[in-house]
Design a protein around this motif. Sequence first.
Motif, mmCIF file in Angstrom:
data_model
loop_
_atom_site.group_PDB
_atom_site.id
_atom_site.type_symbol
_atom_site.label_atom_id
_atom_site.label_comp_id
_atom_site.label_asym_id
_atom_site.label_seq_id
_atom_site.Cartn_x
_atom_site.Cartn_y
_atom_site.Cartn_z
ATOM 1 N N UNK A 87 0.801 -1.223 0.000
ATOM 2 C CA UNK A 87 0.000 0.000 0.000
ATOM 3 C C UNK A 87 0.834 1.273 0.000
ATOM 4 N N UNK A 88 2.028 1.257 0.562
ATOM 5 C CA UNK A 88 2.851 2.474 0.517
ATOM 6 C C UNK A 88 3.201 2.843 -0.923
ATOM 7 N N UNK A 89 3.519 1.835 -1.744
ATOM 8 C CA UNK A 89 3.778 2.114 -3.161
ATOM 9 C C UNK A 89 2.571 2.723 -3.842
ATOM 10 N N UNK A 90 1.402 2.199 -3.548
ATOM 11 C CA UNK A 90 0.168 2.726 -4.119
ATOM 12 C C UNK A 90 -0.074 4.175 -3.679
ATOM 13 N N UNK A 91 0.111 4.423 -2.385
ATOM 14 C CA UNK A 91 -0.110 5.777 -1.854
ATOM 15 C C UNK A 91 0.873 6.764 -2.493
ATOM 16 N N UNK A 92 2.164 6.401 -2.517
ATOM 17 C CA UNK A 92 3.190 7.319 -3.025
ATOM 18 C C UNK A 92 3.131 7.532 -4.534
ATOM 19 N N UNK A 93 2.816 6.488 -5.304
ATOM 20 C CA UNK A 93 2.925 6.579 -6.758
ATOM 21 C C UNK A 93 1.613 6.686 -7.502
ATOM 22 N N UNK A 94 0.495 6.470 -6.815
ATOM 23 C CA UNK A 94 -0.808 6.558 -7.475
ATOM 24 C C UNK A 94 -1.694 7.618 -6.818
ATOM 25 N N UNK A 95 -1.903 7.510 -5.501
ATOM 26 C CA UNK A 95 -2.818 8.439 -4.832
ATOM 27 C C UNK A 95 -2.257 9.856 -4.718
ATOM 28 N N UNK A 96 -1.061 9.992 -4.166
ATOM 29 C CA UNK A 96 -0.504 11.333 -3.942
ATOM 30 C C UNK A 96 -0.330 12.108 -5.248
ATOM 31 N N UNK A 97 0.186 11.486 -6.320
ATOM 32 C CA UNK A 97 0.290 12.247 -7.581
ATOM 33 C C UNK A 97 -1.061 12.542 -8.246
ATOM 34 N N UNK A 98 -2.132 11.926 -7.758
ATOM 35 C CA UNK A 98 -3.457 12.201 -8.301
ATOM 36 C C UNK A 98 -3.838 11.358 -9.501
ATOM 37 N N UNK A 99 -3.189 10.201 -9.696
ATOM 38 C CA UNK A 99 -3.526 9.325 -10.823
ATOM 39 C C UNK A 99 -4.832 8.578 -10.600
ATOM 40 N N UNK A 100 -5.319 8.637 -9.360
ATOM 41 C CA UNK A 100 -6.602 8.022 -9.020
ATOM 42 C C UNK A 100 -7.286 8.943 -8.021
ATOM 43 N N UNK A 101 -8.590 8.988 -8.097
ATOM 44 C CA UNK A 101 -9.337 9.815 -7.155
ATOM 45 C C UNK A 101 -9.119 9.293 -5.729
ATOM 46 N N UNK A 102 -9.068 10.225 -4.790
ATOM 47 C CA UNK A 102 -8.874 9.836 -3.394
ATOM 48 C C UNK A 102 -9.958 8.837 -2.976
ATOM 49 N N UNK A 104 -12.538 6.287 -4.651
ATOM 50 C CA UNK A 104 -12.439 5.191 -3.700
ATOM 51 C C UNK A 104 -11.006 4.707 -3.440
ATOM 52 N N UNK A 105 -10.010 5.413 -3.942
ATOM 53 C CA UNK A 105 -8.633 4.950 -3.799
ATOM 54 C C UNK A 105 -8.164 4.733 -2.381
ATOM 55 N N UNK A 106 -8.721 5.473 -1.447
ATOM 56 C CA UNK A 106 -8.281 5.388 -0.064
ATOM 57 C C UNK A 106 -8.883 4.197 0.695
ATOM 58 N N UNK A 107 -9.804 3.486 0.074
ATOM 59 C CA UNK A 107 -10.472 2.370 0.767
ATOM 60 C C UNK A 107 -9.460 1.291 1.171
ATOM 61 N N UNK A 108 -8.583 0.889 0.261
ATOM 62 C CA UNK A 108 -7.569 -0.116 0.595
ATOM 63 C C UNK A 108 -6.678 0.325 1.747
ATOM 64 N N UNK A 109 -6.083 1.530 1.658
ATOM 65 C CA UNK A 109 -5.274 2.000 2.786
ATOM 66 C C UNK A 109 -6.036 2.118 4.106
ATOM 67 N N UNK A 110 -7.332 2.409 4.047
ATOM 68 C CA UNK A 110 -8.118 2.452 5.289
ATOM 69 C C UNK A 110 -8.157 1.065 5.930
ATOM 70 N N UNK A 111 -8.413 0.017 5.130
ATOM 71 C CA UNK A 111 -8.439 -1.341 5.682
ATOM 72 C C UNK A 111 -7.051 -1.759 6.176
ATOM 73 N N UNK A 112 -5.994 -1.279 5.521
ATOM 74 C CA UNK A 112 -4.624 -1.543 5.980
ATOM 75 C C UNK A 112 -4.405 -0.935 7.368
ATOM 76 N N UNK A 113 -4.741 0.350 7.526
ATOM 77 C CA UNK A 113 -4.515 1.038 8.799
ATOM 78 C C UNK A 113 -5.403 0.442 9.903
#
Length: 133
Positions: A87-102, A104-113
């Motif tokens: 998930x860190x790779x996804x957050x750093x390279x997909x979510x933060x740069x805005x390649x995917x909308x926050x 539903x993109x944040x759903x996976x990281x929410x379940x991780x946390x």
Amino acid sequence: MSKKGLTFARLGASSYFIWSLLHLQAAKAVYQLAIGGPASMTQGRLLQDAWNLAAFSVAAAGTAIALNWRNSVSGYWINLGIVSVADLGFVFFVLIPGHMAIWPGVVGPIFWIVGLLLTTAGVIARDRTTSRQ
């Protein structure tokens, strides 16, 4: 082992399992994206990414079922590593740069946390119970 610790561990294992299901869906989506394009290095890297997502997912689900469910300290560290790396790779390279909308993109990281917090609570409760005996 405390009932409270086991309850936290099982809720955390469930969260990691849901994370795994979401990432199997993501692996399928990346695979479909890859096969829709021309044969190229980009396609190969997308297929590799789909493979990695599927592997992370299966490993995290297996760890959640076999180890986190029983409040295993080894399982705690294994899933912490597997899910965090994925998930860190996804957050750093997909979510933060805005390649995917926050969303539903944040759903996976929410379940991780949530999985991390609950399994941490389970291990802490386990250690407190073990040190009292």
